[in-house]
Every structure is written in C-alpha cells, then in structure tokens.
Design a protein around this motif. Structure first.
Motif: not given
Length: 94
Positions: A55-62, A49-53
């Motif tokens: 990854i979602g944050d990184l996608r938003a930053e990208v 769950e932490d990893t998915q969160n």
C-alpha cells in the motif's frame, strides 16, 4: 486379596493405562493445534506487513503520477481562449 479384588485391580490398572494414553494423544493433538495457530499468526502478521508495504508503494506511485499529470483545467482554458480568439479574428477579417 481374593480373586475378584485382583481382577478389579487389574482392570483399574488397564483403565489407568488407557486414560494415560488418551491424555497423551490429546496433549499431542493440542501441541499440533498450538503450533498451527502460532504459524498462522506469524503468516497473518507477515501478510499484514507485506500488504502495508504494498500500500505504501502504491501511494508513492499515485503521488508520482499526480505530480506528472497534465494540468487539464489550464489546458482547457487555454484551448477555449484560443478558440474564442480565432472566432473573433475570423469575424473581424470579413
């Protein structure tokens, strides 16, 4: 009962106690293993769950970085046109 039968009965009772103690130790060990397995499953689920969160944050930053990047193709084309225009003007000025 004769003496050999009594000693056999005592030995059987002692063996029964030893087997019961062994089973109790095995049950205790299995309970510890089940608890560790359960805890490991919870830890893995939390890590997933932490990893998915993350990854979602990184996608938003990208995506934010993609929106703010310079349009390099357009800047390159304008620079080329400006250079060509400067070259043409310098040739015509002679």
């Amino acid at each position: 009962m004769t003496v050999p039968e009594a000693s056999v009965a005592v030995e059987l009772e002692r063996l029964r106690g030893t087997v019961a103690t062994g089973f109790a130790e095995v049950k205790g060990s299995l309970a510890v293993l089940v608890e560790r397995s359960t805890r490991t499953e919870r830890d893995v689920a939390q890590l997933r769950e932490d990893t998915q969160n993350d990854i979602g944050d990184l996608r938003a930053e990208v995506e934010a970085l993609k929106k703010n990047r310079w349009p390099l193709a357009a800047v390159g084309a304008l620079t080329g046109v400006a250079g060509a225009a400067t070259g043409v003007i310098s040739l015509l000025m002679r």
